[in-house]
Motif scaffolding. Structure first.
Motif, PDB file in Angstrom:
ATOM      1  N   ASN A   9       0.823  -1.211   0.000  1.00  0.00           N
ATOM      2  CA  ASN A   9       0.000   0.000   0.000  1.00  0.00           C
ATOM      3  C   ASN A   9       0.862   1.269   0.000  1.00  0.00           C
ATOM      4  N   LYS A  10       2.189   1.103  -0.187  1.00  0.00           N
ATOM      5  CA  LYS A  10       3.103   2.246  -0.223  1.00  0.00           C
ATOM      6  C   LYS A  10       3.895   2.277  -1.520  1.00  0.00           C
ATOM      7  N   PHE A  11       4.183   3.493  -1.951  1.00  0.00           N
ATOM      8  CA  PHE A  11       5.022   3.710  -3.123  1.00  0.00           C
ATOM      9  C   PHE A  11       6.000   4.833  -2.796  1.00  0.00           C
ATOM     10  N   ILE A  12       7.282   4.626  -3.103  1.00  0.00           N
ATOM     11  CA  ILE A  12       8.313   5.631  -2.847  1.00  0.00           C
ATOM     12  C   ILE A  12       8.819   6.138  -4.192  1.00  0.00           C
ATOM     13  N   TRP A  13       8.803   7.457  -4.334  1.00  0.00           N
ATOM     14  CA  TRP A  13       9.263   8.110  -5.563  1.00  0.00           C
ATOM     15  C   TRP A  13      10.451   8.995  -5.217  1.00  0.00           C
ATOM     16  N   VAL A  14      11.595   8.693  -5.783  1.00  0.00           N
ATOM     17  CA  VAL A  14      12.781   9.525  -5.589  1.00  0.00           C
ATOM     18  C   VAL A  14      13.011  10.281  -6.895  1.00  0.00           C
ATOM     19  N   ILE A  15      12.969  11.602  -6.815  1.00  0.00           N
ATOM     20  CA  ILE A  15      13.173  12.447  -7.992  1.00  0.00           C
ATOM     21  C   ILE A  15      14.603  12.974  -7.939  1.00  0.00           C
ATOM     22  N   LYS A  16      15.415  12.549  -8.894  1.00  0.00           N
ATOM     23  CA  LYS A  16      16.824  12.959  -8.960  1.00  0.00           C
ATOM     24  C   LYS A  16      16.948  14.267  -9.740  1.00  0.00           C
ATOM     25  N   ASP A  17      18.019  15.018  -9.458  1.00  0.00           N
ATOM     26  CA  ASP A  17      18.291  16.293 -10.136  1.00  0.00           C
ATOM     27  C   ASP A  17      17.076  17.212 -10.114  1.00  0.00           C
ATOM     28  N   PHE A  18      16.441  17.284  -8.957  1.00  0.00           N
ATOM     29  CA  PHE A  18      15.189  18.030  -8.822  1.00  0.00           C
ATOM     30  C   PHE A  18      15.340  19.499  -9.221  1.00  0.00           C
ATOM     31  N   SER A  19      16.409  20.145  -8.804  1.00  0.00           N
ATOM     32  CA  SER A  19      16.590  21.580  -9.069  1.00  0.00           C
ATOM     33  C   SER A  19      16.757  21.901 -10.541  1.00  0.00           C
ATOM     34  N   SER A  20      17.177  20.934 -11.323  1.00  0.00           N
ATOM     35  CA  SER A  20      17.400  21.199 -12.743  1.00  0.00           C
ATOM     36  C   SER A  20      16.222  20.791 -13.627  1.00  0.00           C
ATOM     37  N   LEU A  21      15.112  20.338 -13.018  1.00  0.00           N
ATOM     38  CA  LEU A  21      13.936  19.946 -13.810  1.00  0.00           C
ATOM     39  C   LEU A  21      13.375  21.160 -14.544  1.00  0.00           C
ATOM     40  N   GLN A  22      13.119  20.991 -15.809  1.00  0.00           N
ATOM     41  CA  GLN A  22      12.572  22.079 -16.625  1.00  0.00           C
ATOM     42  C   GLN A  22      11.066  21.927 -16.852  1.00  0.00           C
ATOM     43  N   SER A  23      10.545  20.728 -16.659  1.00  0.00           N
ATOM     44  CA  SER A  23       9.127  20.474 -16.910  1.00  0.00           C
ATOM     45  C   SER A  23       8.256  21.156 -15.863  1.00  0.00           C
ATOM     46  N   TRP A  24       7.113  21.627 -16.329  1.00  0.00           N
ATOM     47  CA  TRP A  24       6.145  22.245 -15.432  1.00  0.00           C
ATOM     48  C   TRP A  24       5.484  21.175 -14.557  1.00  0.00           C
ATOM     49  N   ARG A  25       5.283  19.975 -15.152  1.00  0.00           N
ATOM     50  CA  ARG A  25       4.615  18.870 -14.461  1.00  0.00           C
ATOM     51  C   ARG A  25       5.378  17.596 -14.764  1.00  0.00           C
ATOM     52  N   ILE A  26       5.557  16.738 -13.736  1.00  0.00           N
ATOM     53  CA  ILE A  26       6.222  15.450 -13.939  1.00  0.00           C
ATOM     54  C   ILE A  26       5.373  14.340 -13.331  1.00  0.00           C
ATOM     55  N   TYR A  27       5.542  13.121 -13.878  1.00  0.00           N
ATOM     56  CA  TYR A  27       4.779  11.952 -13.436  1.00  0.00           C
ATOM     57  C   TYR A  27       5.740  10.878 -12.934  1.00  0.00           C
ATOM     58  N   SER A  28       5.327  10.199 -11.882  1.00  0.00           N
ATOM     59  CA  SER A  28       6.072   9.027 -11.413  1.00  0.00           C
ATOM     60  C   SER A  28       5.784   7.866 -12.346  1.00  0.00           C
ATOM     61  N   ASP A  29       6.507   6.771 -12.142  1.00  0.00           N
ATOM     62  CA  ASP A  29       6.148   5.522 -12.804  1.00  0.00           C
ATOM     63  C   ASP A  29       4.796   5.084 -12.259  1.00  0.00           C
ATOM     64  N   GLU A  30       4.088   4.267 -13.017  1.00  0.00           N
ATOM     65  CA  GLU A  30       2.831   3.699 -12.531  1.00  0.00           C
ATOM     66  C   GLU A  30       3.125   2.694 -11.431  1.00  0.00           C
ATOM     67  N   PHE A  31       2.202   2.587 -10.478  1.00  0.00           N
ATOM     68  CA  PHE A  31       2.309   1.576  -9.435  1.00  0.00           C
ATOM     69  C   PHE A  31       0.920   1.023  -9.161  1.00  0.00           C
ATOM     70  N   CYS A  71      -0.478   6.844 -10.177  1.00  0.00           N
ATOM     71  CA  CYS A  71       0.768   7.558 -10.409  1.00  0.00           C
ATOM     72  C   CYS A  71       0.757   8.808  -9.543  1.00  0.00           C
ATOM     73  N   LEU A  72       1.929   9.333  -9.278  1.00  0.00           N
ATOM     74  CA  LEU A  72       2.044  10.606  -8.583  1.00  0.00           C
ATOM     75  C   LEU A  72       2.326  11.679  -9.623  1.00  0.00           C
ATOM     76  N   ILE A  73       1.796  12.846  -9.388  1.00  0.00           N
ATOM     77  CA  ILE A  73       1.975  13.982 -10.284  1.00  0.00           C
ATOM     78  C   ILE A  73       2.525  15.126  -9.443  1.00  0.00           C
ATOM     79  N   ALA A  74       3.651  15.681  -9.878  1.00  0.00           N
ATOM     80  CA  ALA A  74       4.275  16.782  -9.140  1.00  0.00           C
ATOM     81  C   ALA A  74       4.471  17.970 -10.059  1.00  0.00           C
ATOM     82  N   TYR A  75       4.316  19.140  -9.483  1.00  0.00           N
ATOM     83  CA  TYR A  75       4.610  20.399 -10.154  1.00  0.00           C
ATOM     84  C   TYR A  75       5.794  20.994  -9.391  1.00  0.00           C
TER      85      TYR A  75
END
Length: 167
Positions: free
Chosen positions: A7-29, A37-41
């Motif tokens: 019932n848990k999913f861990i998402w590690v976003i690497k190089d976070f400060s250099s992300l250029q996308s307005w919105r990013i998606y995790s892998d499906e779980f 999926c997780l959606i981050a702005y």
């Protein structure tokens, strides 16, 4: 095929400060038999805060009338002290009109990017999602059948459950 994640999913976003996308998606779980999926702005969704959402990953391919009631939590992990992690919880229904739900103002960007804040360590952001499916109607992974909740209806002033009278 996506494997069940408990019932848990861990998402590690690497190089976070250099992300250029307005919105990013995790892998499906897969949790509770359903794909998520997780959606981050990373720069916020029209606010100066990290915006974070839980979404139904395959919502565009689900049959009309699908719904899911979930209790979930999203946590941005403070890698220096778990007590300083930010946790938000909600219970909500997902459906065709609302395939994602979450928090627009999850964590102020200034706090997130603070050098000694503990949220970005080695430019990695760690997010933990915990999902509990309370009720689901529509296709689940590996099944063409709907996951049906118990229906409660009223008949002649008496409550019924699945055709049986409740007195």
């Amino acid at each position: 095929m996506v494997s069940e994640a408990g019932n848990k999913f861990i998402w590690v976003i690497k190089d976070f400060s250099s992300l250029q996308s307005w919105r990013i998606y995790s892998d499906e779980f897969l949790i509770g038999g359903f794909k998520w999926c997780l959606i981050a702005y990373p720069k916020g969704s029209k606010v100066d805060c990290l915006s974070l959402y839980l979404g139904v990953a395959d919502h565009e391919s689900l049959p009309l009338g699908w719904r899911r009631n979930t209790k979930f939590s999203l946590k941005v992990v403070n890698q220096f002290s778990d007590k300083s992690s930010i946790l938000r919880e909600a219970t909500d229904w997902y459906n065709q009109k609302t395939p994602s739900f979450g928090f627009t103002k999850f964590l102020p960007l200034a706090k997130l990017h603070s050098k000694d804040g503990g949220f970005l360590v080695n430019d990695e952001l760690k997010i933990v999602a915990e999902v509990h499916v309370l009720q689901g109607i529509g296709e689940s992974e590996g099944s063409q059948e709907a996951v049906q909740p118990m229906k409660k209806t009223k008949m002649n002033g008496y409550g019924t459950r699945n055709g049986k009278r409740n007195l």
